[in-house]
Design a protein around this motif. Structure first.
Motif, PDB file in Angstrom:
ATOM      1  N   THR A   1     127.817 -58.145  10.097  1.00  0.00           N
ATOM      2  CA  THR A   1     127.924 -56.691   9.983  1.00  0.00           C
ATOM      3  C   THR A   1     126.518 -56.089   9.981  1.00  0.00           C
ATOM      4  N   PRO A   2     126.395 -54.800  10.263  1.00  0.00           N
ATOM      5  CA  PRO A   2     125.069 -54.185  10.305  1.00  0.00           C
ATOM      6  C   PRO A   2     124.220 -54.440   9.063  1.00  0.00           C
ATOM      7  N   ASP A   3     124.841 -54.501   7.890  1.00  0.00           N
ATOM      8  CA  ASP A   3     124.055 -54.697   6.670  1.00  0.00           C
ATOM      9  C   ASP A   3     123.561 -56.134   6.524  1.00  0.00           C
ATOM     10  N   THR A   4     124.217 -57.090   7.168  1.00  0.00           N
ATOM     11  CA  THR A   4     123.762 -58.483   7.088  1.00  0.00           C
ATOM     12  C   THR A   4     122.964 -58.898   8.327  1.00  0.00           C
ATOM     13  N   TRP A   5     122.862 -58.019   9.308  1.00  0.00           N
ATOM     14  CA  TRP A   5     122.199 -58.344  10.568  1.00  0.00           C
ATOM     15  C   TRP A   5     120.762 -58.865  10.403  1.00  0.00           C
ATOM     16  N   PRO A   6     119.927 -58.250   9.546  1.00  0.00           N
ATOM     17  CA  PRO A   6     118.540 -58.724   9.438  1.00  0.00           C
ATOM     18  C   PRO A   6     118.424 -60.221   9.148  1.00  0.00           C
ATOM     19  N   ALA A   7     119.414 -60.810   8.497  1.00  0.00           N
ATOM     20  CA  ALA A   7     119.359 -62.234   8.181  1.00  0.00           C
ATOM     21  C   ALA A   7     119.669 -63.103   9.396  1.00  0.00           C
ATOM     22  N   PHE A   8     120.273 -62.524  10.431  1.00  0.00           N
ATOM     23  CA  PHE A   8     120.680 -63.288  11.608  1.00  0.00           C
ATOM     24  C   PHE A   8     119.887 -62.924  12.866  1.00  0.00           C
ATOM     25  N   ALA A   9     119.219 -61.768  12.838  1.00  0.00           N
ATOM     26  CA  ALA A   9     118.546 -61.266  14.039  1.00  0.00           C
ATOM     27  C   ALA A   9     117.497 -62.243  14.565  1.00  0.00           C
ATOM     28  N   PRO A  10     117.618 -62.679  15.817  1.00  0.00           N
ATOM     29  CA  PRO A  10     116.620 -63.591  16.384  1.00  0.00           C
ATOM     30  C   PRO A  10     115.362 -62.832  16.784  1.00  0.00           C
ATOM     31  N   GLU A  11     114.258 -63.535  16.856  1.00  0.00           N
ATOM     32  CA  GLU A  11     113.007 -62.930  17.325  1.00  0.00           C
ATOM     33  C   GLU A  11     113.022 -62.964  18.845  1.00  0.00           C
ATOM     34  N   LEU A  12     112.908 -61.796  19.465  1.00  0.00           N
ATOM     35  CA  LEU A  12     113.040 -61.683  20.914  1.00  0.00           C
ATOM     36  C   LEU A  12     111.748 -61.183  21.547  1.00  0.00           C
ATOM     37  N   PRO A  13     111.427 -61.618  22.769  1.00  0.00           N
ATOM     38  CA  PRO A  13     110.213 -61.152  23.452  1.00  0.00           C
ATOM     39  C   PRO A  13     110.309 -59.680  23.807  1.00  0.00           C
ATOM     40  N   ASP A  14     109.183 -58.960  23.684  1.00  0.00           N
ATOM     41  CA  ASP A  14     109.232 -57.520  23.922  1.00  0.00           C
ATOM     42  C   ASP A  14     108.254 -57.013  24.979  1.00  0.00           C
ATOM     43  N   ARG A  15     107.338 -57.849  25.450  1.00  0.00           N
ATOM     44  CA  ARG A  15     106.360 -57.393  26.440  1.00  0.00           C
ATOM     45  C   ARG A  15     106.735 -57.786  27.867  1.00  0.00           C
ATOM     46  N   MET A  16     107.145 -59.017  28.013  1.00  0.00           N
ATOM     47  CA  MET A  16     107.529 -59.510  29.333  1.00  0.00           C
ATOM     48  C   MET A  16     108.617 -60.559  29.172  1.00  0.00           C
ATOM     49  N   ILE A  17     109.621 -60.496  30.036  1.00  0.00           N
ATOM     50  CA  ILE A  17     110.674 -61.504  30.022  1.00  0.00           C
ATOM     51  C   ILE A  17     110.901 -61.999  31.446  1.00  0.00           C
ATOM     52  N   TYR A  18     111.525 -63.152  31.545  1.00  0.00           N
ATOM     53  CA  TYR A  18     111.904 -63.704  32.841  1.00  0.00           C
ATOM     54  C   TYR A  18     113.402 -63.508  33.054  1.00  0.00           C
ATOM     55  N   ASN A  19     113.789 -63.513  34.303  1.00  0.00           N
ATOM     56  CA  ASN A  19     115.196 -63.567  34.645  1.00  0.00           C
ATOM     57  C   ASN A  19     115.334 -64.395  35.910  1.00  0.00           C
ATOM     58  N   ILE A  20     116.427 -65.132  36.010  1.00  0.00           N
ATOM     59  CA  ILE A  20     116.708 -65.906  37.212  1.00  0.00           C
ATOM     60  C   ILE A  20     118.054 -65.450  37.747  1.00  0.00           C
ATOM     61  N   VAL A  21     118.070 -65.026  38.996  1.00  0.00           N
ATOM     62  CA  VAL A  21     119.301 -64.582  39.641  1.00  0.00           C
ATOM     63  C   VAL A  21     119.788 -65.708  40.543  1.00  0.00           C
TER      64      VAL A  21
END
Length: 256
Positions: free
Chosen positions: A194-214
């Motif tokens: 739930t939104p109130d428990t989210w901080p305990a589960f939120a993964p660390e995600l890249p924010d400057r550059m990401i890759y994608n493969i199509v």
């Protein structure tokens, strides 16, 4: 959720880097088997790690398209592209489970590797095609994020990972969580975040550059996106399912 001490985090990061470097060296020193051309992922790791193979699999002079202008890059001017081999993970954006199956589909003969730069708002695309059984890099193209088929989701994703308030607002009322069972190393557990428990589960995600493969042909205007972050040599696997509902993207499921 317990956090590693700073020195432990540094140590673990160094171990991941060493493992990635070791994997790259192993790939580079081993001739690519013919079977590696059957699946794009197998080829891509070899292409990125083996400089000699890379020079053989680029269609020189390579066509480069930027801002509508087309130029050619000769073999002597080519700079080796290692893609995500310098880090311990890579990311992929799928349009659903069916598209995820294409990763293991040997009939796929086209693929695009994308570098998505949020700081410049540009997407650098490397377009590959399998010709007579061998994957070849045929073109390099740069386009603005706003022109990308994933434009809506990419705009959302960048705000999601850089704005904590917006992130909390972008959660479904309940988010299905699937993760390892702490009481059984070989089992998975399911629960609700739930939104109130989210901080305990939120993964660390890249924010400057990401890759994608199509893999194959992209699907435009898809109402579903599965964002996957995979470790290269550390067993990391994070899968986040988002759905576009009532004009906004919402996180529906987290698999860790």
């Amino acid at each position: 959720m317990a956090q590693d001490a700073p020195q432990d985090t540094t140590r673990l990061a160094a171990q991941d880097t060493m493992a990635t470097d070791t994997l790259e060296q192993l790939i580079a020193e081993t001739p690519m088997p013919r079977a590696a051309d059957e699946l794009f992922d197998d080829f891509l790791f070899n292409f990125a790690a083996n400089s000699r193979l890379q020079m053989e699999r680029v269609a020189f002079p390579l066509r480069v398209i930027r801002n509508g202008d087309t130029t050619r890059v000769d073999k002597s001017k080519w700079k080796r592209e290692r893609f995500f081999m310098h880090q311990d993970f890579y990311t992929v954006i799928f349009d659903g489970e069916k598209q995820m199956e294409l990763v293991k589909d040997t009939s796929v003969s086209e693929a695009v590797v994308e570098k998505i730069y949020f700081n410049t708002g540009a997407v650098l695309q490397y377009q590959f095609k399998r010709i007579k059984g061998a994957w070849m890099l045929l073109e390099q193209k740069t386009e603005p994020i706003k022109s990308n088929y994933n434009a809506s989701f990419l705009e959302f994703y960048h705000r999601f990972v850089t704005d904590s308030v917006f992130q909390a607002q972008s959660l479904s009322e309940t988010v299905l969580f699937v993760g390892p069972d702490p009481d059984d190393d070989f089992a998975q557990m399911e629960g609700i975040v739930t939104p109130d428990t989210w901080p305990a589960f939120a993964p660390e995600l890249p924010d400057r550059m990401i890759y994608n493969i199509v893999y194959g042909k992209p699907v435009r205007n898809s109402e579903r996106k599965i964002f996957v972050m995979r470790g290269i040599a550390n067993g990391l696997e994070v899968e986040m399912t988002f759905e576009h509902t009532d004009g906004q993207w919402l996180l529906k499921k987290l698999v860790n």
